[in-house]
Design a protein around this motif. Structure first.
Motif, PDB file in Angstrom:
ATOM      1  N   VAL A   1       0.825  -1.208   0.000  1.00  0.00           N
ATOM      2  CA  VAL A   1       0.000   0.000   0.000  1.00  0.00           C
ATOM      3  C   VAL A   1       0.858   1.257   0.000  1.00  0.00           C
ATOM      4  O   VAL A   1       0.578   2.219  -0.725  1.00  0.00           O
ATOM      5  CB  VAL A   1      -0.959  -0.010   1.204  1.00  0.00           C
ATOM      6  N   ALA A   2       1.927   1.271   0.799  1.00  0.00           N
ATOM      7  CA  ALA A   2       2.779   2.468   0.868  1.00  0.00           C
ATOM      8  C   ALA A   2       3.416   2.759  -0.491  1.00  0.00           C
ATOM      9  O   ALA A   2       3.502   3.917  -0.908  1.00  0.00           O
ATOM     10  CB  ALA A   2       3.853   2.290   1.926  1.00  0.00           C
TER      11      ALA A   2
ATOM     12  N   VAL B   1      12.069  17.565  -5.233  1.00  0.00           N
ATOM     13  CA  VAL B   1      10.888  16.720  -5.025  1.00  0.00           C
ATOM     14  C   VAL B   1      11.326  15.484  -4.247  1.00  0.00           C
ATOM     15  O   VAL B   1      12.276  14.808  -4.625  1.00  0.00           O
ATOM     16  CB  VAL B   1      10.249  16.294  -6.361  1.00  0.00           C
ATOM     17  N   GLN B   2      10.646  15.224  -3.127  1.00  0.00           N
ATOM     18  CA  GLN B   2      10.928  14.046  -2.317  1.00  0.00           C
ATOM     19  C   GLN B   2       9.624  13.339  -2.006  1.00  0.00           C
ATOM     20  O   GLN B   2       8.561  13.955  -1.975  1.00  0.00           O
ATOM     21  CB  GLN B   2      11.578  14.443  -0.998  1.00  0.00           C
ATOM     22  N   THR B   3       9.712  12.041  -1.791  1.00  0.00           N
ATOM     23  CA  THR B   3       8.557  11.287  -1.338  1.00  0.00           C
ATOM     24  C   THR B   3       8.989  10.366  -0.216  1.00  0.00           C
ATOM     25  O   THR B   3      10.166  10.078  -0.069  1.00  0.00           O
ATOM     26  CB  THR B   3       7.911  10.494  -2.491  1.00  0.00           C
ATOM     27  N   SER B   4       8.056   9.952   0.592  1.00  0.00           N
ATOM     28  CA  SER B   4       8.368   9.131   1.754  1.00  0.00           C
ATOM     29  C   SER B   4       7.338   8.018   1.874  1.00  0.00           C
ATOM     30  O   SER B   4       6.130   8.283   1.885  1.00  0.00           O
ATOM     31  CB  SER B   4       8.350  10.001   3.011  1.00  0.00           C
ATOM     32  N   LEU B   5       7.821   6.784   1.965  1.00  0.00           N
ATOM     33  CA  LEU B   5       6.908   5.663   2.144  1.00  0.00           C
ATOM     34  C   LEU B   5       6.199   5.745   3.497  1.00  0.00           C
ATOM     35  O   LEU B   5       5.016   5.428   3.607  1.00  0.00           O
ATOM     36  CB  LEU B   5       7.663   4.336   2.031  1.00  0.00           C
ATOM     37  N   LEU B   6       6.917   6.190   4.533  1.00  0.00           N
ATOM     38  CA  LEU B   6       6.306   6.310   5.852  1.00  0.00           C
ATOM     39  C   LEU B   6       5.192   7.353   5.850  1.00  0.00           C
ATOM     40  O   LEU B   6       4.107   7.117   6.377  1.00  0.00           O
ATOM     41  CB  LEU B   6       7.362   6.672   6.898  1.00  0.00           C
ATOM     42  N   GLN B   7       5.438   8.509   5.250  1.00  0.00           N
ATOM     43  CA  GLN B   7       4.401   9.541   5.190  1.00  0.00           C
ATOM     44  C   GLN B   7       3.203   9.072   4.380  1.00  0.00           C
ATOM     45  O   GLN B   7       2.060   9.403   4.696  1.00  0.00           O
ATOM     46  CB  GLN B   7       4.963  10.830   4.620  1.00  0.00           C
ATOM     47  N   ALA B   8       3.442   8.297   3.332  1.00  0.00           N
ATOM     48  CA  ALA B   8       2.336   7.759   2.541  1.00  0.00           C
ATOM     49  C   ALA B   8       1.492   6.804   3.383  1.00  0.00           C
ATOM     50  O   ALA B   8       0.262   6.837   3.325  1.00  0.00           O
ATOM     51  CB  ALA B   8       2.870   7.037   1.307  1.00  0.00           C
ATOM     52  N   GLN B   9       2.147   5.963   4.201  1.00  0.00           N
ATOM     53  CA  GLN B   9       1.394   5.050   5.064  1.00  0.00           C
ATOM     54  C   GLN B   9       0.595   5.817   6.105  1.00  0.00           C
ATOM     55  O   GLN B   9      -0.565   5.498   6.369  1.00  0.00           O
ATOM     56  CB  GLN B   9       2.340   4.087   5.771  1.00  0.00           C
ATOM     57  N   ILE B  10       1.205   6.824   6.702  1.00  0.00           N
ATOM     58  CA  ILE B  10       0.501   7.614   7.713  1.00  0.00           C
ATOM     59  C   ILE B  10      -0.696   8.323   7.085  1.00  0.00           C
ATOM     60  O   ILE B  10      -1.771   8.395   7.684  1.00  0.00           O
ATOM     61  CB  ILE B  10       1.466   8.606   8.387  1.00  0.00           C
ATOM     62  N   PHE B  11      -0.536   8.827   5.881  1.00  0.00           N
ATOM     63  CA  PHE B  11      -1.647   9.466   5.182  1.00  0.00           C
ATOM     64  C   PHE B  11      -2.792   8.486   4.976  1.00  0.00           C
ATOM     65  O   PHE B  11      -3.955   8.825   5.157  1.00  0.00           O
ATOM     66  CB  PHE B  11      -1.181  10.017   3.838  1.00  0.00           C
ATOM     67  N   MET B  12      -2.469   7.256   4.617  1.00  0.00           N
ATOM     68  CA  MET B  12      -3.516   6.264   4.381  1.00  0.00           C
ATOM     69  C   MET B  12      -4.199   5.841   5.682  1.00  0.00           C
ATOM     70  O   MET B  12      -5.359   5.459   5.685  1.00  0.00           O
ATOM     71  CB  MET B  12      -2.932   5.031   3.697  1.00  0.00           C
ATOM     72  N   LEU B  13      -3.503   5.933   6.824  1.00  0.00           N
ATOM     73  CA  LEU B  13      -4.106   5.573   8.105  1.00  0.00           C
ATOM     74  C   LEU B  13      -5.017   6.661   8.644  1.00  0.00           C
ATOM     75  O   LEU B  13      -5.904   6.391   9.454  1.00  0.00           O
ATOM     76  CB  LEU B  13      -3.011   5.290   9.140  1.00  0.00           C
ATOM     77  N   ASP B  14      -4.783   7.895   8.233  1.00  0.00           N
ATOM     78  CA  ASP B  14      -5.571   9.028   8.715  1.00  0.00           C
ATOM     79  C   ASP B  14      -6.920   9.001   8.021  1.00  0.00           C
ATOM     80  O   ASP B  14      -7.024   9.196   6.820  1.00  0.00           O
ATOM     81  CB  ASP B  14      -4.839  10.330   8.418  1.00  0.00           C
TER      82      ASP B  14
END
Length: 55
Positions: free
Chosen positions: A7-8, A36-49
């Motif tokens: 998912v991330a 431009v940067q991306t983060s797998l952790l931030q993507a997971q946190i976004f999906m949990l919110d």
């Protein structure tokens, strides 16, 4: 609960694409490049919110 797909990874990709498009728009308007940067952790946190977003 584990999911069957990464998912991330699937969420971070579109975030990165939006960042690239935003950077290109900034370059057109202001003639300055963008990092431009991306983060797998931030993507997971976004999906949990699950709070509704004001829009």
């Amino acid at each position: 609960m584990r999911v069957g797909i990464p998912v991330a990874d699937l969420t971070a990709g579109p975030f990165c694409a939006m960042g690239i498009l935003t950077g290109l728009l900034e370059r057109e308007v202001w003639s300055k490049g963008q990092w431009v940067q991306t983060s797998l952790l931030q993507a997971q946190i976004f999906m949990l919110d699950s709070r509704p977003r004001a829009g």
